[in-house]
Design an enzyme around this catalytic site. Structure first.
Site, PDB file in Angstrom:
ATOM      1  CG  HIS A 211      48.207  43.373  39.998  1.00 25.78           C
ATOM      2  ND1 HIS A 211      49.194  42.468  39.708  1.00 25.78           N
ATOM      3  CD2 HIS A 211      47.064  42.651  40.084  1.00 25.78           C
ATOM      4  CE1 HIS A 211      48.670  41.253  39.624  1.00 25.78           C
ATOM      5  NE2 HIS A 211      47.380  41.330  39.865  1.00 25.78           N
TER       6      HIS A 211
ATOM      7  N   GLY B  41      38.928  41.261  37.943  1.00 21.23           N
ATOM      8  CA  GLY B  41      39.737  42.468  38.083  1.00 21.23           C
ATOM      9  C   GLY B  41      40.965  42.382  37.207  1.00 21.23           C
TER      10      GLY B  41
ATOM     11  CD  GLN C  63      46.713  41.555  36.379  1.00 26.89           C
ATOM     12  OE1 GLN C  63      45.764  42.253  36.704  1.00 26.89           O
ATOM     13  NE2 GLN C  63      46.688  40.243  36.462  1.00 26.89           N
TER      14      GLN C  63
ATOM     15  CB  CYS D 184      46.530  36.602  40.183  1.00 30.74           C
ATOM     16  SG  CYS D 184      47.246  38.011  39.327  1.00 30.74           S
ATOM     17  CG  LEU D 185      42.859  37.231  35.042  1.00 27.81           C
ATOM     18  CD1 LEU D 185      42.258  38.384  34.240  1.00 27.81           C
ATOM     19  CD2 LEU D 185      42.233  35.902  34.624  1.00 27.81           C
TER      20      LEU D 185
ATOM     21  CG  HIS E 141      44.386  40.783  43.642  1.00 29.45           C
ATOM     22  ND1 HIS E 141      44.761  39.504  43.978  1.00 29.45           N
ATOM     23  CD2 HIS E 141      44.771  40.956  42.342  1.00 29.45           C
ATOM     24  CE1 HIS E 141      45.358  38.940  42.933  1.00 29.45           C
ATOM     25  NE2 HIS E 141      45.369  39.802  41.921  1.00 29.45           N
ATOM     26  CD  GLU E 142      42.910  43.414  39.988  1.00 30.04           C
ATOM     27  OE1 GLU E 142      43.934  43.623  39.327  1.00 30.04           O
ATOM     28  OE2 GLU E 142      42.419  42.273  40.126  1.00 30.04           O
TER      29      GLU E 142
HETATM   30 NI    NI Z   1      45.978  39.779  39.934  1.00 29.03          NI
END
Ligand code: NI
Length: 171
Positions: free
Chosen positions: A140, A46, A51, A94-95, A136-137
């Site tokens: 963000h 995701g 991000q 998380c990236l 989660h996304e």
């Molecule tokens: Ni994330």
């Protein structure tokens, strides 16, 4: 398509409440494609627009397992419109916070309303990993990270460590 740079926390842009897109135009579609390419390359399941430094409400996910066909999903202005009462705890990465894994308790299932890449209103219901990934996304888009589910002390330790390793890379 182009691969984009992924912001690493702490970064003010990851803490911003993102603006609705409203009208889905070619620029939004191009960004969704670039986000997908960036996510697959990372690799991740995701990615949210903040991000990659774009403070708009855009999300891509693909929770297909390795042996399954890719199942990319592009969501514009996604919103959780229903949550199950049942909560489950799962471990999340998380990236934007490399190698930081956090147990987060979330509703097991959700219904999400969104616009697709043609600007058409859609709704989907998800459970398990897909529901977790969507939540989660969408977090963000509201400037919320998985470490926010930890105590302030633990969060502080993690963010200071990330900040230090970022500074070290810059030097
Ligand atoms: Ni994330």
């Amino acid at each position: 398509m182009a691969k984009l740079d992924i912001l690493i926390a702490p970064d003010r842009r990851l803490r911003t409440r993102c603006a609705p897109v409203g009208k889905v135009d070619d620029a939004a579609r191009r960004l969704l494609d670039d986000m997908l390419e960036t996510m697959y390359d990372a690799p991740g399941i995701g990615l949210a627009a903040p991000q990659v430094g774009v403070l708009k409400r855009l999300v891509v996910i693909d929770c297909a397992r390795d042996e399954e066909e890719p199942a990319p999903l592009k969501l514009v202005d996604p919103e959780v419109v229903w949550r199950s009462e049942e909560l489950v705890t799962g471990n999340e990465g998380c990236l934007s916070l490399p190698e930081v894994y956090v147990d987060v308790e979330r509703p097991e299932a959700v219904r999400v309303a969104y616009l697709d890449e043609n600007g058409e209103p859609q709704e989907l219901e998800a459970e398990g990993l897909r529901a977790r990934c969507l939540q989660h996304e969408i977090d963000h888009l509201n400037g919320v990270l998985h470490v926010d589910y930890l105590s302030a002390i633990k969060r502080g330790v993690i963010l200071r460590r990330l900040d230090k390793s970022k500074r070290r890379k810059k030097d």
